[in-house]
Write a protein that holds these residues in place. Sequence first.
Motif, PDB file in Angstrom:
ATOM      1  N   ASN A   1     -37.717  16.820  49.446  1.00  0.00           N
ATOM      2  CA  ASN A   1     -38.122  15.938  50.340  1.00  0.00           C
ATOM      3  C   ASN A   1     -39.480  16.031  50.914  1.00  0.00           C
ATOM      4  O   ASN A   1     -39.989  15.578  51.691  1.00  0.00           O
TER       5      ASN A   1
ATOM      6  N   ASP B   1     -40.793   8.200  49.700  1.00  0.00           N
ATOM      7  CA  ASP B   1     -39.868   8.046  50.691  1.00  0.00           C
ATOM      8  C   ASP B   1     -40.408   6.956  51.864  1.00  0.00           C
ATOM      9  O   ASP B   1     -39.615   6.141  52.293  1.00  0.00           O
TER      10      ASP B   1
ATOM     11  N   HIS C   1     -34.140  12.615  55.578  1.00  0.00           N
ATOM     12  CA  HIS C   1     -34.903  13.530  54.853  1.00  0.00           C
ATOM     13  C   HIS C   1     -36.210  13.394  55.478  1.00  0.00           C
ATOM     14  O   HIS C   1     -36.872  14.321  55.483  1.00  0.00           O
TER      15      HIS C   1
ATOM     16  N   GLU D   1     -36.429  15.400  58.723  1.00  0.00           N
ATOM     17  CA  GLU D   1     -36.373  16.849  58.238  1.00  0.00           C
ATOM     18  C   GLU D   1     -37.562  17.343  58.012  1.00  0.00           C
ATOM     19  O   GLU D   1     -37.858  18.387  58.237  1.00  0.00           O
TER      20      GLU D   1
ATOM     21  N   GLU E   1     -25.220  18.110  51.765  1.00  0.00           N
ATOM     22  CA  GLU E   1     -26.892  17.826  51.184  1.00  0.00           C
ATOM     23  C   GLU E   1     -27.115  19.286  50.387  1.00  0.00           C
ATOM     24  O   GLU E   1     -28.498  19.493  50.205  1.00  0.00           O
TER      25      GLU E   1
ATOM     26  N   HIS F   1     -29.129  18.785  47.377  1.00  0.00           N
ATOM     27  CA  HIS F   1     -30.612  18.327  47.591  1.00  0.00           C
ATOM     28  C   HIS F   1     -31.238  19.752  48.091  1.00  0.00           C
ATOM     29  O   HIS F   1     -32.608  19.792  47.830  1.00  0.00           O
TER      30      HIS F   1
END
Length: 437
Positions: free
Chosen positions: A12, A23, A95, A98, A280, A283
């Motif tokens: 991320n 993103d 994401h 975070e 998650e 990820h």
Amino acid sequence: MAASSLIDIGGNTNEAGGPRQSDLDKCVHCGLCLNACPTYRELGVEMDSPRGRIYQMNQVANGAPISADYIRHMELCLACRGCETACPSGVPYGHLIEAAREQIEQQRKRSLPVRLFRSFLLRKLIPSRGLLTAAGMGLYLYQASGFQRLLRAGGLLNLFGPLGSIEALSPNAEFPFFFPKIGRTFPADGERKYRVAFLAGCIANIAFARLNEATVRVLQKNGCEVVVPADQSCCGALAVHQGMKDEGRRLARINIDAVDLDEFDAVITNAAGCGSTLKEYRHLLEQDAAYRDTAAAFVAKMRDITEFLAAIGLRGGMRPLNVSVTYQDSCHLAHGQKISAAPRKLLRSLPGVTFREMPAADVCCGSAGVYNLVEHEMADQLLRHKMESIATTKAEVIVTANPGCMLQLEAGARLYGEGQRVLHVVQLIDEAYRPIV
Ligand code: SF4
Ligand code: SF4
């Protein structure tokens, strides 16, 4: 917005530890998420909307400093992900926030006592069965001795400022705790159709011991042999949401190692907040070559209890409950896991249940992990509006799918409601299976 020169890396983040530019670039600034955002609905401030927060993240990615204002707008976000559900462009807002918080955490200078306290809380206390049991016993004695009632009745807690407000939200310690049941196997009632692993959480073993027991009973009733893996730990959600991803990864590895996936049809959680993080793991461990594939296999078997029960269908043998019920979506179930039909399907299938949908059921109640403790004012505002919404249904029972939401709604029913009962979906199902005594 000019493209950032920072390079995206896995997990991320870009190379500066902030949200990935790829993103951020998915946001086309349409504003369709604004009405789904609880903080924007309350404040009407663009910078406290998803679009405004993404704009600020973009500025930081392009060299703007991480200012006190920026931190404040990021802190006020509930990370409820209501915006993610509303967004037609697939912006992975969960994401983004975070990563933004992780970057803030890395750069912010907290005082030594605060750093030590946070580290003790998230890295030592929460993942430790021994320390949690000791803390739970302390809470239990405080509550069972009548000391809590005395302090609350005398209004003495008001003298402690914000600590008094936090105390009002403290869970009840449910003795006996669920911890001794970790490591045990519970046979299916009748023919065994499934074998499942149950992850019992961390604080839930103290504050929601009866919910965990109800979960095991309902699974047994529905043909499941339930194994509560001995070596499981906290899912890591609290650490991840507080920007301590390294701790989240450590706990993820422990849980993955604790479950022999080949032995189970599913891995079950009854806490939507935990489930969202557990799903998650792939990820979270994207950069970990040793765990990446096992994490993907783990996620493939991970199920919220409502998701699992709705898929297998409830067995009969229930008694009529004769009660009116409304359902509050848990953000981490509805938005984090995109599960909103399953709990409603289960509730509507229970005999004698009149289901009444409340307006804006999928807007956060203000719980959001530890949000109601650290952002008490906004959480309280959201709770008051939630209780108004619930009151329109005149339902006797408020049902939800996450222990944290239950605590917030219990406080709401006590402070602003009509003393409605607050239950987890699985507890209502458990009641239906219980004979009348
Ligand atoms: S996560 Fe929730 S509070 Fe944060 S921006 Fe999205 S909708 Fe708003
Ligand atoms: S996050 Fe999605 S819905 Fe919100 S402004 Fe950006 S593109 Fe539009």
